[in-house]
Design an enzyme around this catalytic site. Structure first.
Site, PDB file in Angstrom:
ATOM      1  N   LYS A  93      -3.365  21.420  81.876  1.00  0.00           N
ATOM      2  CA  LYS A  93      -1.925  21.451  81.619  1.00  0.00           C
ATOM      3  C   LYS A  93      -1.250  22.043  82.822  1.00  0.00           C
ATOM      4  CE  LYS A  93       1.733  20.943  79.153  1.00  0.00           C
ATOM      5  NZ  LYS A  93       2.259  20.178  80.313  1.00  0.00           N
ATOM      6  N   LYS A 141      -2.598  20.799  87.992  1.00  0.00           N
ATOM      7  CA  LYS A 141      -1.312  20.597  88.680  1.00  0.00           C
ATOM      8  C   LYS A 141      -1.396  19.305  89.460  1.00  0.00           C
ATOM      9  CE  LYS A 141       2.581  22.899  89.259  1.00  0.00           C
ATOM     10  NZ  LYS A 141       3.185  23.921  88.380  1.00  0.00           N
ATOM     11  N   GLY A 172       6.961  18.676  84.262  1.00  0.00           N
ATOM     12  CA  GLY A 172       7.733  18.727  85.496  1.00  0.00           C
ATOM     13  C   GLY A 172       7.409  19.944  86.341  1.00  0.00           C
ATOM     14  N   ASP A 173       7.949  19.941  87.539  1.00  0.00           N
ATOM     15  CA  ASP A 173       7.943  21.086  88.451  1.00  0.00           C
ATOM     16  C   ASP A 173       9.060  20.743  89.438  1.00  0.00           C
ATOM     17  OD1 ASP A 173       6.096  23.583  89.096  1.00  0.00           O
ATOM     18  OD2 ASP A 173       6.570  22.708  91.032  1.00  0.00           O
ATOM     19  N   SER A 211       6.040  24.183  76.734  1.00  0.00           N
ATOM     20  CA  SER A 211       5.358  22.886  76.762  1.00  0.00           C
ATOM     21  C   SER A 211       4.282  22.840  75.690  1.00  0.00           C
ATOM     22  CB  SER A 211       4.698  22.655  78.126  1.00  0.00           C
ATOM     23  OG  SER A 211       5.626  22.147  79.056  1.00  0.00           O
TER      24      SER A 211
HETATM   25  N1  GLU Z   1       5.607  23.492  86.296  1.00  0.00           N
HETATM   26  C1  GLU Z   1       5.711  24.527  85.317  1.00  0.00           C
HETATM   27  C2  GLU Z   1       4.867  25.700  85.737  1.00  0.00           C
HETATM   28  O1  GLU Z   1       4.761  25.994  86.905  1.00  0.00           O
HETATM   29  C3  GLU Z   1       5.463  24.048  83.902  1.00  0.00           C
HETATM   30  C4  GLU Z   1       4.205  23.311  83.655  1.00  0.00           C
HETATM   31  C5  GLU Z   1       4.113  22.683  82.261  1.00  0.00           C
HETATM   32  O2  GLU Z   1       5.033  22.799  81.479  1.00  0.00           O
HETATM   33  O3  GLU Z   1       3.063  22.077  82.022  1.00  0.00           O
HETATM   34  O4  GLU Z   1       4.330  26.442  84.944  1.00  0.00           O
END
Ligand code: GLU
Length: 449
Positions: free
Chosen positions: A94, A130, A169-170, A381
């Protein structure tokens, strides 16, 4: 490495550098965790015997792929796509997808590595991963972004699944991109698999508060840090770097908690607004128009725009760096300290350099690492996955209450762990040790795989 680290930890770090040459951000993220782990290895000889740390430092799977697409003029572009499936001890991989020209394997690995421990700290059943691409969405039309997302998903879909790997997202990936990615996944697989992506639109499987969660969560975390010191946001000056999703909602929650966010930024510079950042205007400029931060100052007479320069020159009580990695260096940290800053809470992933963290420690500035303070996004999430699995959707109030509870819980656990392991107040150590212990226990239980 600095500090007193036993040879075994130094050896693991040297090996990581050797095996992952040139991936400096990844080295930095690993080193920061390893520096906290000596106390754990002292108590758990089984982790040394079974090379548990070394196994966690090696991603389970790394996927790199070509992403060809055509722009509106018909020109062909080739980007590179990544997905690092780092650790699945606690649940399906995740973590978000980042679309930004700076993305490379080292960046994705640093983010994936951080994500393992962050996700563990949420207490939810999610592993760490990621991904992303060096695609630059800036200045691209909706149609171009759509074609890119469709091409990206055409390769990535085979690696995903609600029980396998669940992106979100990121930086550079928001609701629009998640929509295009979800559409293409559905089209290829012929499955309406809501739980395969999070950050979805509210009308088609998304969760209340997911958009706000990372920023809100960071503010809740900051509030929890203040509470243990008998303090609060009341009347405090706050600077929040960035003006994306994290920054906007950190500002919103800071205001609701009684603080005043006076500055925010983007890659072109920063704005200072002594009256407190006007969120309506900020959202209009950044979310609707996708314009530069300077446009805020053109509309709000009480504010001024500083082109270039460092937002950290702005005096504040609380700093919430929410833009990107290594945006706050040792010099900026010293300036913050000289101006009386008391709290630094990472809204982004690893925005403070190791030198900055050292400055905060020496100056007695309370510091929260991103893997604890910005865990609200991924925690929500996981709540989205939970709602998808039960075909349910919760109210905003209920979702926000869950988020707040999770963030205060993470703070309490980091705080208690730091104390238990002999470093009271050190939330870096607390977060690393608490997150690591959860992951290591599961890795150990699953045998040598
Ligand atoms: N990109 C976000 C983080 O750095 C959220 C990742 C997600 O919701 O899976 O944690």
């Amino acid at each position: 490495m600095n500090g007193h680290v036993p040879a075994v930890v130094q050896g693991i770090y040297d090996e990581v550098v050797q095996r992952n040459r040139g991936e400096t951000e990844f080295h930095q993220a690993v080193r920061e965790v390893l520096e906290s782990l000596a106390v754990v290895l002292d108590r758990h000889s089984e982790y040394t015997e079974m090379k548990t740390v070394q196994r966690i430092c090696e991603p389970e799977r790394q996927i790199i792929f070509r992403v060809p697409w055509q722009d509106d003029r018909g020109e062909v572009h080739i980007n590179r796509g990544f997905r690092v499936e780092f650790n699945s001890a606690l649940g399906p991989y995740k973590g978000g997808l980042r679309f930004h020209p700076s993305v490379n394997l080292g960046i994705v690995k640093f983010l994936g590595f951080e994500q393992i421990f962050k996700n563990a700290l949420t207490g939810m059943p999610i592993g760490g991963g990621k991904g992303g691409s060096d695609f630059d969405p800036k200045g691209r039309s909706d149609a171009e972004v759509m074609r890119f997302c469709q091409s990206f998903m055409t390769e990535l879909y085979r690696h995903l699944g609600e029980y396998t790997d669940v992106p979100a997202g990121d930086i550079g990936v928001g609701a629009r991109e998640i929509g295009y990615l979800f559409g293409q996944y559905k089209r290829i697989t012929n499955r309406y698999e809501s739980g395969v992506l999070t950050g979805k639109g509210l009308g088609w499987g998304g969760a209340q508060v997911r958009t706000e969660a990372t920023g809100y969560g960071a503010a809740f975390f900051a509030d929890a840090m203040m509470k243990v010191r008998g303090e609060s946001f009341d009347g405090r000056r706050v600077t929040v770097s960035g003006s994306g999703n994290v920054a906007v909602y950190a500002i919103e929650k800071v205001h609701q908690l009684g603080g005043r966010a006076v500055a925010c930024s983007d890659s072109t510079g920063y704005v200072v607004d002594e009256k407190g950042i006007d969120l309506e205007v900020l959202k209009q400029v950044k979310e609707v128009e996708r314009a530069r931060i300077g446009a805020y100052a053109e509309r709000v007479p009480s504010s001024s725009f500083v082109e270039g320069g460092s937002i950290w020159d702005t005096p504040c009580d609380v700093a919430i760096p929410s833009a990107t990695q290594n945006e706050l260096d040792g010099d900026a940290a010293s300036v913050l300290g000289r101006n009386g800053c008391r709290y630094v809470v990472e809204g982004a992933n690893m925005p403070a350099t190791p030198e900055a963290v050292r400055v905060f420690r020496d100056a007695g500035i309370a510091f929260a690492p991103g893997k604890a303070a910005n865990a609200g996004g991924v925690a929500t999430s996981a709540l989205e996955m939970q709602q998808n699995a039960s075909r349910d959707s919760w109210t905003f109030e209920h979702s926000e209450a869950r988020l707040e509870e999770i963030m205060r819980g993470i703070h309490a656990r980091c705080h208690a762990t730091a104390e238990e392991y002999g470093s009271p107040g050190d939330l870096v150590l607390g977060a690393n040790v608490a997150g690591f212990l959860d992951v290591a226990e599961a890795v150990h239980a699953h045998g040598l795989i």
